[in-house]
Motif scaffolding. Structure first.
Motif, PDB file in Angstrom:
ATOM      1  N   ALA A   2       5.669  19.520 -44.801  1.00  0.00           N
ATOM      2  CA  ALA A   2       4.874  19.568 -46.031  1.00  0.00           C
ATOM      3  C   ALA A   2       4.937  20.961 -46.636  1.00  0.00           C
ATOM      4  N   ASP A   3       4.889  21.014 -47.942  1.00  0.00           N
ATOM      5  CA  ASP A   3       4.884  22.294 -48.649  1.00  0.00           C
ATOM      6  C   ASP A   3       3.575  23.010 -48.368  1.00  0.00           C
ATOM      7  N   ILE A   4       3.660  24.275 -48.047  1.00  0.00           N
ATOM      8  CA  ILE A   4       2.470  25.057 -47.687  1.00  0.00           C
ATOM      9  C   ILE A   4       1.465  25.124 -48.827  1.00  0.00           C
ATOM     10  N   ARG A   5       1.924  25.056 -50.047  1.00  0.00           N
ATOM     11  CA  ARG A   5       1.006  25.149 -51.194  1.00  0.00           C
ATOM     12  C   ARG A   5       0.066  23.957 -51.287  1.00  0.00           C
ATOM     13  N   ASN A   6       0.379  22.873 -50.553  1.00  0.00           N
ATOM     14  CA  ASN A   6      -0.478  21.693 -50.582  1.00  0.00           C
ATOM     15  C   ASN A   6      -1.770  21.871 -49.794  1.00  0.00           C
ATOM     16  N   LEU A  16       5.143  32.058 -53.309  1.00  0.00           N
ATOM     17  CA  LEU A  16       5.919  31.641 -52.144  1.00  0.00           C
ATOM     18  C   LEU A  16       7.362  32.110 -52.326  1.00  0.00           C
ATOM     19  N   GLU A  19      10.368  29.439 -47.187  1.00  0.00           N
ATOM     20  CA  GLU A  19       9.679  28.595 -46.225  1.00  0.00           C
ATOM     21  C   GLU A  19      10.697  28.059 -45.230  1.00  0.00           C
ATOM     22  N   ASP A  21      11.388  25.576 -41.566  1.00  0.00           N
ATOM     23  CA  ASP A  21      10.959  24.585 -40.570  1.00  0.00           C
ATOM     24  C   ASP A  21      11.460  25.122 -39.239  1.00  0.00           C
ATOM     25  N   ALA A  36       6.220  30.549 -43.400  1.00  0.00           N
ATOM     26  CA  ALA A  36       6.349  30.822 -44.829  1.00  0.00           C
ATOM     27  C   ALA A  36       6.133  32.303 -45.086  1.00  0.00           C
ATOM     28  N   THR A  38       5.305  34.806 -48.160  1.00  0.00           N
ATOM     29  CA  THR A  38       4.878  34.909 -49.550  1.00  0.00           C
ATOM     30  C   THR A  38       4.987  36.371 -49.957  1.00  0.00           C
TER      31      THR A  38
END
Length: 183
Positions: A2-6, A16, A19, A21, A36, A38
């Protein structure tokens, strides 16, 4: 992943940059761990939701990019000293019991001694051949070290994920570029 911004809030001027995995956790829960970078922080994160259980388990650790002085990844395999020590004890006990059985003529001692010798050899081989995987992802600061996945009461089982080689190749240079403001 999942995208960290979520699920992680960003500061107003934080963006960001990259990122990954990078890791897999197998204990206490099965999870993919994302890394991630930033413009302000380096974040390790994961969220796992059980299929039958509505609870969500998560890992979230962060460090300020300006405080990072180095990153280390250690992945190795170590023999199991407890199994080796127990194997040596069983082997010595088996030799002693077999010797007593041979000198005293007791068939029960001979059989028990041979069984201990065989169990000792198996434990010795298992201790040396069935190795324990060790993995540590560390971020170094001036006066501290943040070890990913090290908590107060548990030490999760974490192994390398699909992007770990890319993390090792790129992350140091990426953090230097962020700290210098060139990225």
């Amino acid at each position: 992943m999942a995208d960290i911004r979520n699920f992680v809030g960003f500061a107003q001027n934080e963006t960001l940059i990259k990122e990954y995995d990078g890791l897999r956790m197998y204990y206490p829960v099965r999870a993919k761990i994302g890394l991630a970078a930033t413009s302000k922080r380096f974040i390790a994160y994961s969220t796992v939701r059980g299929f039958f259980d509505g609870r969500t388990e998560s890992l979230y650790q962060q460090v300020n990019i300006a405080d990072i002085r180095g990153i280390g990844v250690v992945q190795s395999r170590r023999y199991r000293p407890a199994a080796v020590a127990l194997g040596i004890l069983l082997l010595l006990a088996g030799i002693l019991v077999t010797f007593v059985g041979l000198t005293g003529g007791k068939m029960l001692f001979e059989a028990g001694g041979i069984a201990c010798i065989i169990a000792g050899i198996i434990l010795l081989l298992a201790g040396f051949l069935w190795r324990k995987n060790l993995f540590r992802f560390e971020i170094w600061g001036n006066a501290w070290v943040l070890t990913l996945g090290e908590f107060e009461t548990i030490r999760p089982a974490i192994i390398a994920g699909p992007d770990l080689l890319k993390v090792v190749e790129e992350l140091g240079a990426l953090i230097i570029e962020i700290q210098d403001g060139t990225l």
